[in-house]
Design a protein around this motif. Sequence first.
Motif, PDB file in Angstrom:
ATOM      1  N   PRO A  70      45.312  52.684 -34.447  1.00 11.07           N
ATOM      2  CA  PRO A  70      44.254  51.872 -35.046  1.00 11.07           C
ATOM      3  C   PRO A  70      44.097  52.133 -36.537  1.00 11.07           C
ATOM      4  O   PRO A  70      44.567  53.134 -37.060  1.00 11.07           O
ATOM      5  N   GLY A  71      43.446  51.184 -37.208  1.00 12.08           N
ATOM      6  CA  GLY A  71      43.118  51.353 -38.621  1.00 12.08           C
ATOM      7  C   GLY A  71      43.775  50.365 -39.543  1.00 12.08           C
ATOM      8  O   GLY A  71      43.314  50.145 -40.640  1.00 12.08           O
ATOM      9  N   THR A  72      44.880  49.763 -39.127  1.00 15.03           N
ATOM     10  CA  THR A  72      45.571  48.769 -39.935  1.00 15.03           C
ATOM     11  C   THR A  72      45.339  47.395 -39.317  1.00 15.03           C
ATOM     12  O   THR A  72      45.601  47.210 -38.133  1.00 15.03           O
ATOM     13  N   ALA A  73      44.856  46.447 -40.097  1.00 12.71           N
ATOM     14  CA  ALA A  73      44.612  45.101 -39.578  1.00 12.71           C
ATOM     15  C   ALA A  73      45.936  44.427 -39.239  1.00 12.71           C
ATOM     16  O   ALA A  73      46.866  44.431 -40.046  1.00 12.71           O
ATOM     17  N   ARG A  74      46.014  43.914 -38.024  1.00  8.60           N
ATOM     18  CA  ARG A  74      47.211  43.185 -37.581  1.00  8.60           C
ATOM     19  C   ARG A  74      46.804  42.201 -36.490  1.00  8.60           C
ATOM     20  O   ARG A  74      45.693  42.270 -35.965  1.00  8.60           O
ATOM     21  N   THR A  75      47.700  41.313 -36.142  1.00 10.96           N
ATOM     22  CA  THR A  75      47.407  40.317 -35.123  1.00 10.96           C
ATOM     23  C   THR A  75      47.287  40.989 -33.762  1.00 10.96           C
ATOM     24  O   THR A  75      48.182  41.715 -33.348  1.00 10.96           O
ATOM     25  N   MET A  76      46.160  40.737 -33.103  1.00  5.28           N
ATOM     26  CA  MET A  76      45.923  41.263 -31.755  1.00  5.28           C
ATOM     27  C   MET A  76      45.334  40.164 -30.905  1.00  5.28           C
ATOM     28  O   MET A  76      44.668  39.262 -31.413  1.00  5.28           O
ATOM     29  N   SER A  77      45.582  40.268 -29.606  1.00  3.26           N
ATOM     30  CA  SER A  77      44.972  39.301 -28.690  1.00  3.26           C
ATOM     31  C   SER A  77      44.777  39.930 -27.325  1.00  3.26           C
ATOM     32  O   SER A  77      45.434  40.905 -26.960  1.00  3.26           O
ATOM     33  N   VAL A  78      43.862  39.351 -26.576  1.00  7.09           N
ATOM     34  CA  VAL A  78      43.643  39.696 -25.175  1.00  7.09           C
ATOM     35  C   VAL A  78      43.262  38.415 -24.455  1.00  7.09           C
ATOM     36  O   VAL A  78      42.619  37.531 -25.030  1.00  7.09           O
ATOM     37  N   SER A  79      43.711  38.296 -23.218  1.00  7.80           N
ATOM     38  CA  SER A  79      43.472  37.087 -22.444  1.00  7.80           C
ATOM     39  C   SER A  79      43.288  37.458 -20.976  1.00  7.80           C
ATOM     40  O   SER A  79      44.037  38.291 -20.454  1.00  7.80           O
ATOM     41  N   VAL A  80      42.292  36.860 -20.328  1.00  7.93           N
ATOM     42  CA  VAL A  80      42.076  37.041 -18.895  1.00  7.93           C
ATOM     43  C   VAL A  80      41.916  35.660 -18.282  1.00  7.93           C
ATOM     44  O   VAL A  80      41.136  34.838 -18.772  1.00  7.93           O
ATOM     45  N   ARG A  81      42.657  35.412 -17.207  1.00  9.73           N
ATOM     46  CA  ARG A  81      42.600  34.125 -16.518  1.00  9.73           C
ATOM     47  C   ARG A  81      42.437  34.358 -15.028  1.00  9.73           C
ATOM     48  O   ARG A  81      43.235  35.062 -14.415  1.00  9.73           O
ATOM     49  N   ARG A  83      42.653  32.975 -11.250  1.00 11.75           N
ATOM     50  CA  ARG A  83      43.504  31.964 -10.616  1.00 11.75           C
ATOM     51  C   ARG A  83      42.710  30.673 -10.413  1.00 11.75           C
ATOM     52  O   ARG A  83      41.601  30.691  -9.902  1.00 11.75           O
ATOM     53  N   GLY A  84      43.289  29.572 -10.874  1.00 11.94           N
ATOM     54  CA  GLY A  84      42.628  28.274 -10.776  1.00 11.94           C
ATOM     55  C   GLY A  84      41.746  27.956 -11.962  1.00 11.94           C
ATOM     56  O   GLY A  84      41.187  26.868 -12.046  1.00 11.94           O
ATOM     57  N   GLY A  85      41.609  28.872 -12.897  1.00 13.24           N
ATOM     58  CA  GLY A  85      40.747  28.657 -14.062  1.00 13.24           C
ATOM     59  C   GLY A  85      41.540  28.684 -15.353  1.00 13.24           C
ATOM     60  O   GLY A  85      42.761  28.826 -15.364  1.00 13.24           O
ATOM     61  N   ARG A  86      40.838  28.524 -16.445  1.00 16.62           N
ATOM     62  CA  ARG A  86      41.447  28.577 -17.781  1.00 16.62           C
ATOM     63  C   ARG A  86      41.319  29.990 -18.333  1.00 16.62           C
ATOM     64  O   ARG A  86      40.351  30.682 -18.045  1.00 16.62           O
ATOM     65  N   PRO A  87      42.268  30.395 -19.167  1.00 19.65           N
ATOM     66  CA  PRO A  87      42.164  31.736 -19.750  1.00 19.65           C
ATOM     67  C   PRO A  87      41.056  31.830 -20.792  1.00 19.65           C
ATOM     68  O   PRO A  87      40.767  30.869 -21.496  1.00 19.65           O
ATOM     69  N   VAL A  88      40.444  32.994 -20.855  1.00 20.89           N
ATOM     70  CA  VAL A  88      39.486  33.315 -21.912  1.00 20.89           C
ATOM     71  C   VAL A  88      40.244  34.217 -22.878  1.00 20.89           C
ATOM     72  O   VAL A  88      40.796  35.238 -22.479  1.00 20.89           O
ATOM     73  N   VAL A  89      40.306  33.815 -24.158  1.00 21.44           N
ATOM     74  CA  VAL A  89      41.187  34.471 -25.120  1.00 21.44           C
ATOM     75  C   VAL A  89      40.399  34.914 -26.347  1.00 21.44           C
ATOM     76  O   VAL A  89      39.503  34.214 -26.814  1.00 21.44           O
ATOM     77  N   ASP A  90      40.751  36.087 -26.853  1.00 16.77           N
ATOM     78  CA  ASP A  90      40.288  36.530 -28.165  1.00 16.77           C
ATOM     79  C   ASP A  90      41.539  36.894 -28.953  1.00 16.77           C
ATOM     80  O   ASP A  90      42.308  37.760 -28.548  1.00 16.77           O
ATOM     81  N   GLU A  91      41.737  36.203 -30.077  1.00 16.19           N
ATOM     82  CA  GLU A  91      42.926  36.442 -30.896  1.00 16.19           C
ATOM     83  C   GLU A  91      42.526  36.431 -32.359  1.00 16.19           C
ATOM     84  O   GLU A  91      41.700  35.624 -32.783  1.00 16.19           O
ATOM     85  N   GLY A  92      43.094  37.345 -33.124  1.00 14.81           N
ATOM     86  CA  GLY A  92      42.796  37.412 -34.551  1.00 14.81           C
ATOM     87  C   GLY A  92      43.426  38.645 -35.171  1.00 14.81           C
ATOM     88  O   GLY A  92      44.225  39.326 -34.542  1.00 14.81           O
ATOM     89  N   ARG A  93      43.031  38.911 -36.419  1.00 22.92           N
ATOM     90  CA  ARG A  93      43.524  40.112 -37.113  1.00 22.92           C
ATOM     91  C   ARG A  93      42.429  41.176 -37.019  1.00 22.92           C
ATOM     92  O   ARG A  93      41.347  41.001 -37.572  1.00 22.92           O
ATOM     93  N   TYR A  94      42.749  42.234 -36.311  1.00 21.97           N
ATOM     94  CA  TYR A  94      41.787  43.299 -36.074  1.00 21.97           C
ATOM     95  C   TYR A  94      42.401  44.654 -36.412  1.00 21.97           C
ATOM     96  O   TYR A  94      43.621  44.808 -36.393  1.00 21.97           O
ATOM     97  N   LYS A  95      41.531  45.652 -36.658  1.00 25.00           N
ATOM     98  CA  LYS A  95      41.998  47.008 -36.941  1.00 25.00           C
ATOM     99  C   LYS A  95      42.059  47.875 -35.692  1.00 25.00           C
ATOM    100  O   LYS A  95      42.893  48.768 -35.608  1.00 25.00           O
ATOM    101  N   GLY A 106      35.284  36.302  -9.091  1.00 23.27           N
ATOM    102  CA  GLY A 106      34.919  36.379  -7.681  1.00 23.27           C
ATOM    103  C   GLY A 106      35.921  37.268  -6.970  1.00 23.27           C
ATOM    104  O   GLY A 106      36.153  38.397  -7.361  1.00 23.27           O
ATOM    105  N   ARG A 107      36.580  36.706  -5.955  1.00 24.88           N
ATOM    106  CA  ARG A 107      37.621  37.457  -5.246  1.00 24.88           C
ATOM    107  C   ARG A 107      39.009  36.925  -5.561  1.00 24.88           C
ATOM    108  O   ARG A 107      39.955  37.196  -4.842  1.00 24.88           O
ATOM    109  N   ARG A 108      39.113  36.145  -6.639  1.00 30.37           N
ATOM    110  CA  ARG A 108      40.413  35.572  -7.021  1.00 30.37           C
ATOM    111  C   ARG A 108      41.231  36.563  -7.833  1.00 30.37           C
ATOM    112  O   ARG A 108      40.701  37.449  -8.483  1.00 30.37           O
ATOM    113  N   CYS A 109      42.536  36.373  -7.822  1.00 30.99           N
ATOM    114  CA  CYS A 109      43.444  37.173  -8.647  1.00 30.99           C
ATOM    115  C   CYS A 109      43.220  36.818 -10.115  1.00 30.99           C
ATOM    116  O   CYS A 109      42.732  35.731 -10.432  1.00 30.99           O
ATOM    117  N   VAL A 110      43.593  37.739 -10.984  1.00 33.81           N
ATOM    118  CA  VAL A 110      43.518  37.479 -12.420  1.00 33.81           C
ATOM    119  C   VAL A 110      44.860  37.789 -13.065  1.00 33.81           C
ATOM    120  O   VAL A 110      45.653  38.583 -12.553  1.00 33.81           O
TER     121      VAL A 110
END
Length: 128
Positions: A70-81, A83-95, A106-110
């Motif tokens: 950590p400490g250097t700003a660079r492109t990072m992302s995380v996504s959780v979806r 099953r049957g839904g759309r992904p929720v994403v956070d993407e940007g330049r973070y340290k 619920g009880r669905r796979c991710v």
Amino acid sequence: MGSGAIRRRLAPVLAVLTASGLLTVAAPGDAHAAAPCPGRKVRTLSFSTGSVVVHKRGGYVCAVTLARKPGTARTMSVSVRARGGRPVVDEGRYKYHAGPVTVHAGRRCVWVKGRVGGGSVSSGWILC
């Protein structure tokens, strides 16, 4: 000026100093020290430049991508979806980290994905 007047004038100053001292002690010194997701940790997905930590609480799944260095700003992302839904994403330049992102699974796979710079991970369907 009597000692009672001095105490009355010093009381607010001492209260502010005490509160600021308590905040300094309570604040984590490292971005990794505080868990950004509620619930229990159920999975850690490691890769060359970082890791994705997955938590679960009730029917909700939360994930955050942490940089290995950590400490250097660079492109990072995380996504959780869920099953049957759309992904929720956070993407940007973070340290330090991307996310947290939360979905109601619920009880669905991710499916969880994370990226830090050139390294990435993709979980496939998990927590079924």
